[in-house]
Design a protein around this motif. Structure first.
Motif, short mmCIF file in Angstrom:
data_model
loop_
_atom_site.label_atom_id
_atom_site.label_comp_id
_atom_site.label_asym_id
_atom_site.label_seq_id
_atom_site.Cartn_x
_atom_site.Cartn_y
_atom_site.Cartn_z
N GLU A 156 0.82 -1.21 0.00
CA GLU A 156 0.00 0.00 0.00
C GLU A 156 0.85 1.27 0.00
N LEU A 157 2.02 1.21 0.60
CA LEU A 157 2.89 2.38 0.63
C LEU A 157 3.56 2.62 -0.72
N ILE A 158 3.88 1.56 -1.44
CA ILE A 158 4.60 1.69 -2.71
C ILE A 158 3.68 1.95 -3.90
N LYS A 159 2.53 1.31 -3.92
CA LYS A 159 1.68 1.31 -5.11
C LYS A 159 1.34 2.70 -5.63
N PRO A 160 1.01 3.68 -4.79
CA PRO A 160 0.70 5.02 -5.33
C PRO A 160 1.85 5.63 -6.13
N GLN A 186 3.25 15.53 -8.60
CA GLN A 186 3.84 14.24 -8.30
C GLN A 186 3.57 13.85 -6.85
N ILE A 187 3.30 12.56 -6.64
CA ILE A 187 3.17 12.04 -5.27
C ILE A 187 4.56 12.01 -4.64
N VAL A 188 4.68 12.58 -3.46
CA VAL A 188 5.99 12.63 -2.80
C VAL A 188 6.02 11.83 -1.51
N GLY A 189 4.85 11.49 -0.96
CA GLY A 189 4.81 10.73 0.28
C GLY A 189 3.49 10.00 0.45
N THR A 190 3.53 8.86 1.14
CA THR A 190 2.32 8.09 1.43
C THR A 190 2.39 7.59 2.86
N THR A 191 1.24 7.25 3.41
CA THR A 191 1.19 6.70 4.77
C THR A 191 0.03 5.73 4.90
N CYS A 192 0.19 4.76 5.78
CA CYS A 192 -0.89 3.82 6.09
C CYS A 192 -1.46 4.11 7.47
N TYR A 193 -1.31 5.33 7.90
CA TYR A 193 -1.84 5.73 9.21
C TYR A 193 -3.36 5.56 9.24
N PRO A 194 -3.92 4.99 10.34
CA PRO A 194 -5.38 4.83 10.41
C PRO A 194 -6.11 6.14 10.19
N HIS A 195 -7.18 6.09 9.44
CA HIS A 195 -8.04 7.25 9.14
C HIS A 195 -7.35 8.29 8.25
N SER A 196 -6.24 7.89 7.64
CA SER A 196 -5.55 8.80 6.73
C SER A 196 -6.16 8.71 5.34
#
Length: 203
Positions: free
Chosen positions: A123-127, A146-156
């Motif tokens: 989930e972190l890499i796919k975007p 461009q997407i520069v960061g992603t997170t799997c934080y709950p409710h994010s």
């Protein structure tokens, strides 16, 4: 510093289809049992991402802040990590130095005090991969953000709120906006503010 597989990347990892990725696991003074649970969950998640995103090899780096049991950690886990770095100064210093040392496109930031889900790395890499593909398909059109960061934080929403121990970011962008490693890294509130608020806003 130990580096077991520096030359394992293939040309396909640097192609527009597949990004090169490194996981940086920050640790200090966690028990072997806690660290083992975290590492095992990451290995499973890492393998799942490699298979389902057609990635050749995600590098796995340990950034240790000078644990009292570092020799035991080396003995038990040295064959698992591509690189073990002992970096005094605090969590942010460890993540900073490892990010600078790696040459991957995407850095995944994990902490050693927790287990990760099967699909967390995916989930972190796919975007990022979707972003690369879309930009490649539309390269003749106006450049999109461009997407520069992603997170799997709950409710994010997938980007914010940012979570320092469960996030990913472009290394190239990090180098322009690095952590402020001069903050008191022995104080959790300072780390939290820098890693998840101030730095996240910079991204």
């Amino acid at each position: 510093v130990e580096d077991n597989h520096r030359d394992t990347k293939t040309q396909s990892q640097r192609s527009s289809r597949n990004l090169s990725v490194s996981i940086i696991l920050c640790n200090k003074n966690e028990s072997i049992q806690t660290l083992e649970k975290s590492i095992n969950s990451i290995l499973v998640s890492k393998s799942y991402a490699e298979i389902n995103l057609s990635l050749q090899c995600i590098r796995f780096i340990l950034a240790d802040g000078g644990s009292n049991n570092i020799e035991e950690i080396r003995k038990q886990f040295r064959t698992i990590f591509d690189d073990i770095r002992v970096i005094p100064g605090g969590k942010l210093s460890g993540r900073h130095e490892c990010t600078v040392a790696e040459d991957s496109d995407v850095i995944i930031a994990y902490d050693s005090d927790r287990k990760y889900s099967l699909n967390s790395t995916y989930e972190l890499i796919k975007p990022f991969m979707d972003d690369v593909r879309e930009q490649t398909m539309n390269e003749s059109k106006t450049q999109r953000i461009q997407i520069v960061g992603t997170t799997c934080y709950p409710h994010s929403d997938g980007i914010f709120p940012f979570n320092g121990g469960n996030s990913a970011y472009l290394r190239s962008v990090y180098l322009m906006y690095p952590f402020d490693t001069n903050i008191p890294q022995s104080t959790t509130s300072y780390i939290w503010k820098e890693e998840e608020l101030d730095w996240g806003k910079n991204l």
